[in-house]
Write a protein that holds these residues in place. Structure first.
Motif, PDB file in Angstrom:
ATOM      1  N   MET A   1      12.478  -8.195   7.873  1.00  0.00           N
ATOM      2  CA  MET A   1      12.895  -9.376   7.121  1.00  0.00           C
ATOM      3  C   MET A   1      11.692  -9.967   6.402  1.00  0.00           C
ATOM      4  SD  MET A   1      15.907 -10.698   7.103  1.00  0.00           S
ATOM      5  CE  MET A   1      16.727 -12.087   6.493  1.00  0.00           C
ATOM      6  N   THR A   2      11.861 -10.288   5.142  1.00  0.00           N
ATOM      7  CA  THR A   2      10.754 -10.872   4.390  1.00  0.00           C
ATOM      8  C   THR A   2      11.111 -12.287   3.965  1.00  0.00           C
ATOM      9  OG1 THR A   2      11.584 -10.047   2.301  1.00  0.00           O
ATOM     10  CG2 THR A   2      10.038  -8.635   3.463  1.00  0.00           C
ATOM     11  N   HIS A   3      10.074 -13.065   3.755  1.00  0.00           N
ATOM     12  CA  HIS A   3      10.277 -14.414   3.226  1.00  0.00           C
ATOM     13  C   HIS A   3      10.463 -14.321   1.725  1.00  0.00           C
ATOM     14  CE1 HIS A   3       9.233 -16.101   7.090  1.00  0.00           C
ATOM     15  NE2 HIS A   3       8.194 -15.287   7.128  1.00  0.00           N
ATOM     16  N   ASP A   4      10.978 -15.375   1.113  1.00  0.00           N
ATOM     17  CA  ASP A   4      11.236 -15.367  -0.324  1.00  0.00           C
ATOM     18  C   ASP A   4       9.982 -15.058  -1.135  1.00  0.00           C
ATOM     19  OD1 ASP A   4      13.876 -15.886   0.089  1.00  0.00           O
ATOM     20  OD2 ASP A   4      13.712 -18.038  -0.300  1.00  0.00           O
ATOM     21  N   ASN A   5       8.833 -15.557  -0.679  1.00  0.00           N
ATOM     22  CA  ASN A   5       7.617 -15.369  -1.463  1.00  0.00           C
ATOM     23  C   ASN A   5       6.890 -14.065  -1.112  1.00  0.00           C
ATOM     24  OD1 ASN A   5       6.783 -16.136   1.046  1.00  0.00           O
ATOM     25  ND2 ASN A   5       5.337 -17.699   0.342  1.00  0.00           N
ATOM     26  N   GLU A   6       7.378 -13.329  -0.121  1.00  0.00           N
ATOM     27  CA  GLU A   6       6.789 -12.041   0.230  1.00  0.00           C
ATOM     28  C   GLU A   6       7.511 -10.948  -0.525  1.00  0.00           C
ATOM     29  OE1 GLU A   6       6.316 -10.622   4.292  1.00  0.00           O
ATOM     30  OE2 GLU A   6       5.975 -12.695   4.876  1.00  0.00           O
ATOM     31  N   GLN A   7       6.739  -9.999  -1.017  1.00  0.00           N
ATOM     32  CA  GLN A   7       7.332  -8.897  -1.752  1.00  0.00           C
ATOM     33  C   GLN A   7       7.628  -7.759  -0.780  1.00  0.00           C
ATOM     34  OE1 GLN A   7       4.910  -7.804  -4.987  1.00  0.00           O
ATOM     35  NE2 GLN A   7       6.538  -6.732  -6.026  1.00  0.00           N
ATOM     36  N   GLN A   8       8.797  -7.159  -0.915  1.00  0.00           N
ATOM     37  CA  GLN A   8       9.103  -6.009  -0.088  1.00  0.00           C
ATOM     38  C   GLN A   8       8.298  -4.826  -0.572  1.00  0.00           C
ATOM     39  OE1 GLN A   8      13.464  -5.572   0.132  1.00  0.00           O
ATOM     40  NE2 GLN A   8      13.077  -5.920   2.277  1.00  0.00           N
ATOM     41  N   VAL A   9       7.773  -4.061   0.347  1.00  0.00           N
ATOM     42  CA  VAL A   9       6.993  -2.888  -0.019  1.00  0.00           C
ATOM     43  C   VAL A   9       7.657  -1.642   0.534  1.00  0.00           C
ATOM     44  CG1 VAL A   9       4.791  -4.109  -0.203  1.00  0.00           C
ATOM     45  CG2 VAL A   9       5.451  -3.117   1.972  1.00  0.00           C
ATOM     46  N   ARG A  10       7.410  -0.552  -0.154  1.00  0.00           N
ATOM     47  CA  ARG A  10       7.909   0.756   0.244  1.00  0.00           C
ATOM     48  C   ARG A  10       6.703   1.481   0.824  1.00  0.00           C
ATOM     49  NH1 ARG A  10      11.656   4.942  -2.444  1.00  0.00           N
ATOM     50  NH2 ARG A  10      12.623   3.163  -3.436  1.00  0.00           N
ATOM     51  N   LYS A  11       6.851   1.997   2.040  1.00  0.00           N
ATOM     52  CA  LYS A  11       5.737   2.684   2.690  1.00  0.00           C
ATOM     53  C   LYS A  11       5.996   4.187   2.689  1.00  0.00           C
ATOM     54  CE  LYS A  11       4.285  -1.070   5.708  1.00  0.00           C
ATOM     55  NZ  LYS A  11       5.133  -2.183   5.459  1.00  0.00           N
ATOM     56  N   GLY A  12       5.051   4.906   2.116  1.00  0.00           N
ATOM     57  CA  GLY A  12       5.099   6.362   2.134  1.00  0.00           C
ATOM     58  C   GLY A  12       3.988   6.883   3.031  1.00  0.00           C
ATOM     59  N   ARG A  13       3.792   8.187   3.024  1.00  0.00           N
ATOM     60  CA  ARG A  13       2.785   8.782   3.887  1.00  0.00           C
ATOM     61  C   ARG A  13       1.373   8.367   3.478  1.00  0.00           C
ATOM     62  NH1 ARG A  13       2.367  15.104   4.837  1.00  0.00           N
ATOM     63  NH2 ARG A  13       0.652  14.987   6.289  1.00  0.00           N
ATOM     64  N   HIS A  14       1.117   8.335   2.175  1.00  0.00           N
ATOM     65  CA  HIS A  14      -0.228   8.039   1.682  1.00  0.00           C
ATOM     66  C   HIS A  14      -0.263   6.838   0.747  1.00  0.00           C
ATOM     67  CE1 HIS A  14      -1.630  11.813   3.320  1.00  0.00           C
ATOM     68  NE2 HIS A  14      -0.599  12.416   2.748  1.00  0.00           N
ATOM     69  N   CYS A  15       0.829   6.117   0.657  1.00  0.00           N
ATOM     70  CA  CYS A  15       0.903   5.085  -0.376  1.00  0.00           C
ATOM     71  C   CYS A  15       1.824   3.950   0.064  1.00  0.00           C
ATOM     72  CB  CYS A  15       1.452   5.736  -1.654  1.00  0.00           C
ATOM     73  SG  CYS A  15       1.693   4.610  -3.005  1.00  0.00           S
ATOM     74  N   VAL A  16       1.437   2.751  -0.282  1.00  0.00           N
ATOM     75  CA  VAL A  16       2.299   1.592  -0.112  1.00  0.00           C
ATOM     76  C   VAL A  16       2.541   1.056  -1.518  1.00  0.00           C
ATOM     77  CG1 VAL A  16       2.485  -0.720   0.865  1.00  0.00           C
ATOM     78  CG2 VAL A  16       1.325   1.073   2.151  1.00  0.00           C
ATOM     79  N   SER A  17       3.801   0.821  -1.865  1.00  0.00           N
ATOM     80  CA  SER A  17       4.079   0.413  -3.243  1.00  0.00           C
ATOM     81  C   SER A  17       5.164  -0.648  -3.306  1.00  0.00           C
ATOM     82  CB  SER A  17       4.506   1.629  -4.080  1.00  0.00           C
ATOM     83  OG  SER A  17       5.752   2.120  -3.622  1.00  0.00           O
ATOM     84  N   ALA A  18       5.175  -1.343  -4.421  1.00  0.00           N
ATOM     85  CA  ALA A  18       6.219  -2.317  -4.742  1.00  0.00           C
ATOM     86  C   ALA A  18       6.393  -2.251  -6.254  1.00  0.00           C
ATOM     87  CB  ALA A  18       5.816  -3.712  -4.297  1.00  0.00           C
ATOM     88  N   LEU A  19       7.138  -1.245  -6.705  1.00  0.00           N
ATOM     89  CA  LEU A  19       7.321  -1.017  -8.137  1.00  0.00           C
ATOM     90  C   LEU A  19       8.749  -1.359  -8.533  1.00  0.00           C
ATOM     91  CD1 LEU A  19       5.499   2.428  -8.342  1.00  0.00           C
ATOM     92  CD2 LEU A  19       4.602   0.192  -8.999  1.00  0.00           C
ATOM     93  N   HIS A  20       8.869  -2.238  -9.507  1.00  0.00           N
ATOM     94  CA  HIS A  20      10.176  -2.674  -9.993  1.00  0.00           C
ATOM     95  C   HIS A  20      10.187  -2.579 -11.511  1.00  0.00           C
ATOM     96  CE1 HIS A  20      11.257  -4.512  -6.082  1.00  0.00           C
ATOM     97  NE2 HIS A  20       9.950  -4.666  -6.000  1.00  0.00           N
ATOM     98  N   ALA A  21      11.327  -2.200 -12.063  1.00  0.00           N
ATOM     99  CA  ALA A  21      11.451  -2.146 -13.518  1.00  0.00           C
ATOM    100  C   ALA A  21      12.782  -2.758 -13.942  1.00  0.00           C
ATOM    101  CB  ALA A  21      11.360  -0.713 -14.020  1.00  0.00           C
ATOM    102  N   HIS A  22      12.749  -3.459 -15.047  1.00  0.00           N
ATOM    103  CA  HIS A  22      13.941  -4.018 -15.679  1.00  0.00           C
ATOM    104  C   HIS A  22      14.292  -3.061 -16.816  1.00  0.00           C
ATOM    105  CE1 HIS A  22      15.617  -7.353 -18.511  1.00  0.00           C
ATOM    106  NE2 HIS A  22      16.598  -6.648 -17.974  1.00  0.00           N
TER     107      HIS A  22
END
Length: 139
Positions: free
Chosen positions: A1-22
Protein backbone atom coordinates in the motif's frame (compact mmCIF):
# COMPACT_ATOMS: atom_id res chain seq x y z
CA UNK A 1 0.00 0.00 0.00
CA UNK A 2 1.35 3.41 -0.90
CA UNK A 3 0.47 6.86 0.30
CA UNK A 4 -0.90 9.41 -2.16
CA UNK A 5 2.42 11.22 -2.36
CA UNK A 6 4.47 8.02 -2.77
CA UNK A 7 5.03 6.74 -6.26
CA UNK A 8 4.49 3.07 -6.94
CA UNK A 9 7.59 1.39 -8.27
CA UNK A 10 8.07 -1.72 -10.33
CA UNK A 11 10.88 -3.94 -9.07
CA UNK A 12 12.79 -6.11 -11.51
CA UNK A 13 15.89 -8.23 -11.06
CA UNK A 14 18.34 -5.41 -11.80
CA UNK A 15 16.14 -2.35 -11.96
CA UNK A 16 13.58 -0.38 -10.01
CA UNK A 17 11.38 1.82 -12.17
CA UNK A 18 8.34 4.07 -12.20
CA UNK A 19 7.67 4.83 -15.86
CA UNK A 20 4.34 6.29 -16.94
CA UNK A 21 3.21 7.64 -20.29
CA UNK A 22 0.14 9.55 -21.41
CA UNK A 23 -0.88 8.38 -24.90
CA UNK A 24 -3.46 9.92 -27.22
CA UNK A 25 -4.70 8.20 -30.39
CA UNK A 26 -6.87 10.10 -32.85
CA UNK A 27 -9.19 8.51 -35.41
CA UNK A 28 -8.29 8.81 -39.08
CA UNK A 29 -9.47 12.17 -40.51
CA UNK A 30 -10.64 12.98 -36.95
CA UNK A 31 -13.91 11.19 -37.81
CA UNK A 32 -16.45 10.91 -35.00
CA UNK A 33 -16.56 7.12 -34.80
CA UNK A 34 -16.91 5.98 -31.18
CA UNK A 35 -19.94 5.57 -28.94
CA UNK A 36 -19.89 4.41 -25.31
CA UNK A 37 -20.22 0.72 -26.19
CA UNK A 38 -17.29 0.95 -28.61
CA UNK A 39 -15.11 2.74 -26.04
CA UNK A 40 -15.89 0.02 -23.47
CA UNK A 41 -14.83 -2.69 -25.94
CA UNK A 42 -11.77 -0.69 -26.99
CA UNK A 43 -10.65 -0.46 -23.36
CA UNK A 44 -10.77 -4.27 -23.02
CA UNK A 45 -8.79 -4.75 -26.26
CA UNK A 46 -6.16 -2.23 -25.14
CA UNK A 47 -5.90 -3.81 -21.66
CA UNK A 48 -5.34 -7.26 -23.18
CA UNK A 49 -2.72 -5.92 -25.57
CA UNK A 50 -0.96 -4.13 -22.70
CA UNK A 51 -0.81 -7.39 -20.72
CA UNK A 52 1.16 -9.01 -23.57
CA UNK A 53 3.85 -6.35 -22.96
CA UNK A 54 3.65 -6.54 -19.12
CA UNK A 55 2.22 -3.02 -19.21
CA UNK A 56 -0.60 -1.71 -16.99
CA UNK A 57 -3.34 0.41 -18.52
CA UNK A 58 -4.04 2.51 -15.44
CA UNK A 59 -6.51 4.99 -16.97
CA UNK A 60 -8.55 5.08 -20.15
CA UNK A 61 -11.19 7.39 -21.56
CA UNK A 62 -12.17 8.87 -24.86
CA UNK A 63 -14.52 10.92 -26.97
CA UNK A 64 -16.05 10.26 -30.37
CA UNK A 65 -12.79 10.95 -32.24
CA UNK A 66 -9.89 10.18 -29.86
CA UNK A 67 -8.82 8.21 -26.78
CA UNK A 68 -6.47 8.88 -23.85
CA UNK A 69 -4.46 6.15 -22.16
CA UNK A 70 -2.26 6.30 -19.08
CA UNK A 71 0.14 3.37 -19.05
CA UNK A 72 2.74 2.16 -16.57
CA UNK A 73 5.49 0.18 -18.27
CA UNK A 74 8.80 -1.57 -17.55
CA UNK A 75 12.07 -0.16 -18.93
CA UNK A 76 12.41 -3.07 -21.39
CA UNK A 77 9.31 -1.91 -23.30
CA UNK A 78 9.96 0.29 -26.32
CA UNK A 79 7.06 2.76 -26.36
CA UNK A 80 6.91 2.98 -30.17
CA UNK A 81 6.51 -0.83 -30.40
CA UNK A 82 3.83 -0.82 -27.71
CA UNK A 83 1.96 1.97 -29.51
CA UNK A 84 2.16 0.22 -32.89
CA UNK A 85 0.76 -2.94 -31.32
CA UNK A 86 -2.01 -1.10 -29.43
CA UNK A 87 -3.11 0.74 -32.56
CA UNK A 88 -2.76 -2.24 -34.89
CA UNK A 89 -4.60 -4.79 -32.75
CA UNK A 90 -7.36 -2.37 -31.75
CA UNK A 91 -7.87 -1.19 -35.34
CA UNK A 92 -8.16 -4.74 -36.66
CA UNK A 93 -10.52 -5.98 -33.94
CA UNK A 94 -12.71 -2.88 -33.80
CA UNK A 95 -13.23 -2.87 -37.58
CA UNK A 96 -14.09 -6.58 -37.48
CA UNK A 97 -16.48 -6.33 -34.50
CA UNK A 98 -18.09 -3.02 -35.53
CA UNK A 99 -18.57 -3.12 -39.32
CA UNK A 100 -20.38 0.25 -39.14
CA UNK A 101 -16.93 1.85 -38.69
CA UNK A 102 -16.50 1.44 -42.46
CA UNK A 103 -19.16 4.14 -42.97
CA UNK A 104 -16.76 6.66 -41.46
CA UNK A 105 -13.45 5.16 -42.50
CA UNK A 106 -13.58 3.66 -45.97
CA UNK A 107 -9.82 3.15 -46.40
CA UNK A 108 -9.53 0.53 -43.66
CA UNK A 109 -7.49 2.39 -41.02
CA UNK A 110 -9.11 3.29 -37.70
CA UNK A 111 -6.31 5.49 -36.36
CA UNK A 112 -4.42 8.46 -37.73
CA UNK A 113 -0.76 7.45 -38.23
CA UNK A 114 0.32 10.08 -35.67
CA UNK A 115 -0.05 9.93 -31.89
CA UNK A 116 0.85 11.85 -28.75
CA UNK A 117 3.12 10.31 -26.11
CA UNK A 118 4.11 12.25 -23.01
CA UNK A 119 6.10 11.10 -20.02
CA UNK A 120 4.46 11.79 -16.69
CA UNK A 121 4.61 11.06 -12.99
CA UNK A 122 7.34 11.57 -10.47
CA UNK A 123 8.84 14.92 -9.55
CA UNK A 124 8.67 17.97 -11.77
CA UNK A 125 11.65 18.74 -14.00
CA UNK A 126 12.55 21.72 -11.80
CA UNK A 127 12.63 19.57 -8.66
CA UNK A 128 14.75 16.92 -10.37
CA UNK A 129 17.18 19.47 -11.78
CA UNK A 130 17.60 21.06 -8.35
CA UNK A 131 18.13 17.62 -6.72
CA UNK A 132 20.81 16.69 -9.24
CA UNK A 133 22.50 20.09 -8.88
CA UNK A 134 22.68 19.65 -5.09
CA UNK A 135 24.51 16.31 -5.16
CA UNK A 136 27.73 16.33 -3.14
CA UNK A 137 30.29 16.05 -5.92
CA UNK A 138 33.82 15.07 -4.78
CA UNK A 139 36.47 17.73 -5.22
Amino acid sequence: MTHDNEQQVRKGRHCVSALHAHLVFVTKYRRKVFNDDMLNRLKVILEETCQDFEVNLTEFNGETDHVHLLVEYPPKVQLSKLINSLKGVSSRLMRKEYPEIHRYLWKGALWSPSYFAGSCGGASLEVLAKYIEQQKRPE
